[in-house]
Design a protein around this motif. Structure first.
Motif, PDB file in Angstrom:
ATOM      1  N   GLU A 155       0.423  -1.394  -0.021  1.00 33.61           N
ATOM      2  CA  GLU A 155       0.230  -0.417   0.100  1.00 33.61           C
ATOM      3  C   GLU A 155       1.083   1.054  -0.054  1.00 33.61           C
ATOM      4  OE1 GLU A 155      -2.565   0.192   3.330  1.00 33.61           O
ATOM      5  OE2 GLU A 155      -4.344  -1.292   2.249  1.00 33.61           O
ATOM      6  N   ASN A 168      -0.586  12.035  -1.196  1.00 32.26           N
ATOM      7  CA  ASN A 168      -1.469  12.990  -1.074  1.00 32.26           C
ATOM      8  C   ASN A 168      -0.931  14.016  -2.163  1.00 32.26           C
ATOM      9  OD1 ASN A 168      -2.169  13.504   1.857  1.00 32.26           O
ATOM     10  ND2 ASN A 168      -0.448  14.110   2.381  1.00 32.26           N
ATOM     11  N   ILE A 206      -5.355  13.761 -13.866  1.00 32.66           N
ATOM     12  CA  ILE A 206      -4.652  14.241 -13.998  1.00 32.66           C
ATOM     13  C   ILE A 206      -3.880  13.166 -13.759  1.00 32.66           C
ATOM     14  CG2 ILE A 206      -3.330  15.213 -11.838  1.00 32.66           C
ATOM     15  CD1 ILE A 206      -6.274  16.172 -10.272  1.00 32.66           C
ATOM     16  N   ARG A 207      -2.928  14.115 -14.015  1.00 30.26           N
ATOM     17  CA  ARG A 207      -1.396  13.144 -14.430  1.00 30.26           C
ATOM     18  C   ARG A 207      -0.371  13.155 -13.586  1.00 30.26           C
ATOM     19  NH1 ARG A 207      -0.021  12.612 -19.978  1.00 30.26           N
ATOM     20  NH2 ARG A 207       1.375  14.561 -20.036  1.00 30.26           N
ATOM     21  N   LEU A 208       0.283  12.174 -12.406  1.00 23.05           N
ATOM     22  CA  LEU A 208       1.321  12.720 -11.988  1.00 23.05           C
ATOM     23  C   LEU A 208       2.379  12.010 -12.169  1.00 23.05           C
ATOM     24  CD1 LEU A 208      -1.129  11.714  -8.759  1.00 23.05           C
ATOM     25  CD2 LEU A 208       0.030  13.771  -9.211  1.00 23.05           C
ATOM     26  N   MET A 245       4.374  -2.853   4.100  1.00 24.13           N
ATOM     27  CA  MET A 245       5.237  -1.411   3.183  1.00 24.13           C
ATOM     28  C   MET A 245       4.129  -0.764   3.055  1.00 24.13           C
ATOM     29  SD  MET A 245       8.568  -2.266   0.528  1.00 24.13           S
ATOM     30  CE  MET A 245       7.401  -2.745  -0.505  1.00 24.13           C
ATOM     31  N   THR A 246       4.089   0.442   3.985  1.00 24.29           N
ATOM     32  CA  THR A 246       3.736   1.556   4.185  1.00 24.29           C
ATOM     33  C   THR A 246       4.524   2.439   4.286  1.00 24.29           C
ATOM     34  OG1 THR A 246       2.861   1.671   6.246  1.00 24.29           O
ATOM     35  CG2 THR A 246       1.599   0.678   4.729  1.00 24.29           C
ATOM     36  N   ASP A 247       3.993   4.178   3.432  1.00 21.30           N
ATOM     37  CA  ASP A 247       4.752   5.174   3.658  1.00 21.30           C
ATOM     38  C   ASP A 247       3.536   6.227   3.738  1.00 21.30           C
ATOM     39  OD1 ASP A 247       6.175   5.836   0.586  1.00 21.30           O
ATOM     40  OD2 ASP A 247       5.443   3.442   1.094  1.00 21.30           O
ATOM     41  N   HIS A 248       3.810   5.964   5.239  1.00 25.03           N
ATOM     42  CA  HIS A 248       2.749   7.391   5.441  1.00 25.03           C
ATOM     43  C   HIS A 248       2.976   8.484   5.598  1.00 25.03           C
ATOM     44  CE1 HIS A 248      -0.445   5.154   6.819  1.00 25.03           C
ATOM     45  NE2 HIS A 248       0.562   3.354   7.757  1.00 25.03           N
ATOM     46  N   GLN A 282       4.154  11.552   3.944  1.00 24.28           N
ATOM     47  CA  GLN A 282       4.210  12.749   2.774  1.00 24.28           C
ATOM     48  C   GLN A 282       4.238  13.917   3.015  1.00 24.28           C
ATOM     49  OE1 GLN A 282       4.433  11.479  -0.355  1.00 24.28           O
ATOM     50  NE2 GLN A 282       4.000   9.155   0.035  1.00 24.28           N
ATOM     51  N   ALA A 299       1.913  17.667   0.114  1.00 26.34           N
ATOM     52  CA  ALA A 299       1.122  17.085  -1.661  1.00 26.34           C
ATOM     53  C   ALA A 299       1.092  17.471  -3.089  1.00 26.34           C
ATOM     54  CB  ALA A 299      -0.812  17.502  -1.393  1.00 26.34           C
ATOM     55  N   LEU A 300       1.172  16.445  -3.344  1.00 26.54           N
ATOM     56  CA  LEU A 300       1.078  16.461  -4.783  1.00 26.54           C
ATOM     57  C   LEU A 300       0.517  17.327  -5.763  1.00 26.54           C
ATOM     58  CD1 LEU A 300       2.809  12.922  -5.398  1.00 26.54           C
ATOM     59  CD2 LEU A 300       3.633  14.520  -5.310  1.00 26.54           C
ATOM     60  N   SER A 301       1.117  17.823  -6.606  1.00 23.89           N
ATOM     61  CA  SER A 301       0.419  18.766  -8.317  1.00 23.89           C
ATOM     62  C   SER A 301       0.226  18.060  -9.004  1.00 23.89           C
ATOM     63  CB  SER A 301       0.265  19.804  -7.604  1.00 23.89           C
ATOM     64  OG  SER A 301       0.302  20.614  -6.552  1.00 23.89           O
ATOM     65  N   GLY A 302      -0.319  17.612  -9.683  1.00 20.69           N
ATOM     66  CA  GLY A 302       0.100  16.641 -10.685  1.00 20.69           C
ATOM     67  C   GLY A 302      -0.605  17.964 -12.040  1.00 20.69           C
ATOM     68  N   GLU A 303      -0.773  17.057 -13.033  1.00 20.46           N
ATOM     69  CA  GLU A 303      -0.596  18.093 -14.213  1.00 20.46           C
ATOM     70  C   GLU A 303      -2.034  18.228 -15.092  1.00 20.46           C
ATOM     71  OE1 GLU A 303       0.220  17.759 -19.100  1.00 20.46           O
ATOM     72  OE2 GLU A 303       1.164  16.732 -17.707  1.00 20.46           O
ATOM     73  N   LEU A 304      -3.288  18.538 -14.849  1.00 17.62           N
ATOM     74  CA  LEU A 304      -4.657  18.920 -14.872  1.00 17.62           C
ATOM     75  C   LEU A 304      -4.708  18.287 -16.933  1.00 17.62           C
ATOM     76  CD1 LEU A 304      -7.521  18.085 -13.993  1.00 17.62           C
ATOM     77  CD2 LEU A 304      -7.513  20.498 -14.509  1.00 17.62           C
TER      78      LEU A 304
END
Lengths: 314, 100
Positions: A168, A172, A185-187, B1-4, B6, B9-14
């Protein structure tokens, strides 16, 4: 580990012919395939049906499964007998169905072949540089204001022994203002790492909306039903209407009818080219439950000269 | 395996409506170009642009293409059967939406 009754999953008898098994699978697939079904538990059921079919359609696997005997009940604790698998040869490991979804029970019975073919299985999950695609569910309010959402992604991967495991990952993600359902939305670089080259792929997030208690959404346009009194509709006037980003004053034209649609230009989802907000008037009547209200209705009846059924010829 | 953890926040491309080339679509879904050509021929995907080199697909076509792959695999459909199924599913979705 729990025993799985594959015959029961497909609803066929243990002596069913291969063509009956195929028929049963086709029928259940039409009912539960997540792309065509409206059942709420479609995905779960389809996995179960797919797993059962992966075993029973293959005469070798079916024979091996039958060898376990029929004294087992579905859900019963199960461990494969020590001599399990003796004398059986399978042509392939996993079937062409999405093996990542199969149960521990399936794994323990047919997993050995998959291990031997781990390389194959790996390429099946992630053909070269396959990007990841996920849906993200947001509120209408998020589209008006922008938001940050935490997303949990489950990735199948192969552990050192070649078995399928999930890990998992939490991300964010900023949801920009003005998004609407179906947009993506492309990340970059946030997809699954490609197993062979380790090169990261992209993650595509498809926007979808949670259903809303007051608004309905169509593309960038938003619809809301607004109750109005008979006198607001008849006399016209200003009313206050909620919009996802607050409230707004709207003028109701005199002599508005029930169901009248009023367009508030540019008050829909605030995309680059914003959508519109449509207000649908719903006329509601106060109950004639006091002498005064009764009298008012009586007066209206006397002066209005109104037959709503005129066009019905009565 | 988790990675809490962060940090931010990531900003993507709309993505804009018609933004994906044939190459990008194939790369993203691991589909063969011939498969996409067939989907276009049968109107399952309707890109903008006259010739394949100029085609621009919608981001939503990514999901549509994957759905087509699953339907073909799980129901053993040919392309004209697929086109019919996709069209009927679109109509059902539209009717359900209107019903709401």
């Amino acid at each position: 580990m729990q025993y799985k009754d594959y015959y029961n999953s497909l609803g066929v008898k243990r002596d069913a012919s291969q063509s009956d098994i195929k028929k049963a699978y086709q029928r259940l697939a039409r009912k539960y395939h997540p792309d065509v079904s409206k059942e709420t538990d479609a995905e779960e059921r389809f996995k179960e049906v797919g797993e059962a079919y992966a075993v029973l359609k293959d005469p070798e696997k079916r024979a091996a499964y039958d060898q376990l005997g029929n004294q087992w009940k579905s859900g019963e604790q199960f461990r494969p007998p020590p001599d399990w698998n003796d004398g059986f040869e399978y042509s392939g490991g996993f079937s062409d169905t999405d093996a990542a979804a199969f149960s521990d029970f399936f794994e323990s019975l047919f997993g050995a072949q998959a291990n031997a073919r781990a390389e194959d299985a790996a390429t099946r999950f992630h053909p070269h540089g396959q990007d990841t695609h996920a849906k993200i569910v947001i509120n209408l309010e998020d589209a008006y204001n922008g938001a940050t959402r935490t997303l949990t992604l489950r990735h199948p991967h192969l552990d050192p022994s070649g078995k399928v495991a999930f890990h998992e990952r939490h991300l964010n993600v900023n949801i920009p203002k003005g998004v609407y359902a179906g947009q993506h939305i492309r990340l970059k670089g946030q997809g699954d790492a490609e197993l062979r080259s380790g090169q990261p792929a992209d993650l595509y997030l498809e926007i979808s909306f949670e259903s809303h208690s007051i608004y309905t959404i169509k593309g960038k346009d938003v619809y809301v039903d607004i109750p109005v009194t008979p006198w607001e509709a008849a006399l016209g006037g200003q009313i206050t209407v909620p919009i996802p980003s607050g409230k707004i004053k709207v003028t109701v034209p005199a002599n508005s009818t029930h169901g009248r649609l009023m367009r508030l230009k540019g008050r829909g989802i605030p995309a680059k080219l914003p959508g519109d907000l449509f207000v649908r008037l719903q006329i509601v009547l106060p109950a004639a439950n006091t002498a005064e209200v009764r009298e008012a209705y009586e007066n209206l009846k006397r002066v209005a000269d109104f037959n709503p059924r005129k066009q019905l010829g009565v | 395996m988790t990675d809490h953890e962060q940090p931010s926040a990531l900003s993507g491309e709309l993505l804009h409506q018609y933004c994906l080339s044939l190459h990008q679509l194939c790369h993203s879904t691991a589909a063969e170009p011939d498969f996409v050509l067939k989907l276009v021929e049968y109107d399952v995907l309707e890109p903008q642009g006259q010739r394949a080199v100029n085609w621009r697909f919608q981001a939503n076509d990514l999901a549509r293409l994957r759905k087509a792959q699953r339907l073909i695999r799980d129901f053993e459909l040919n392309f004209s059967g697929l086109a019919l199924v996709m069209q009927l599913l679109d109509e059902v979705a539209e009717l359900r939406r209107l019903e709401e």
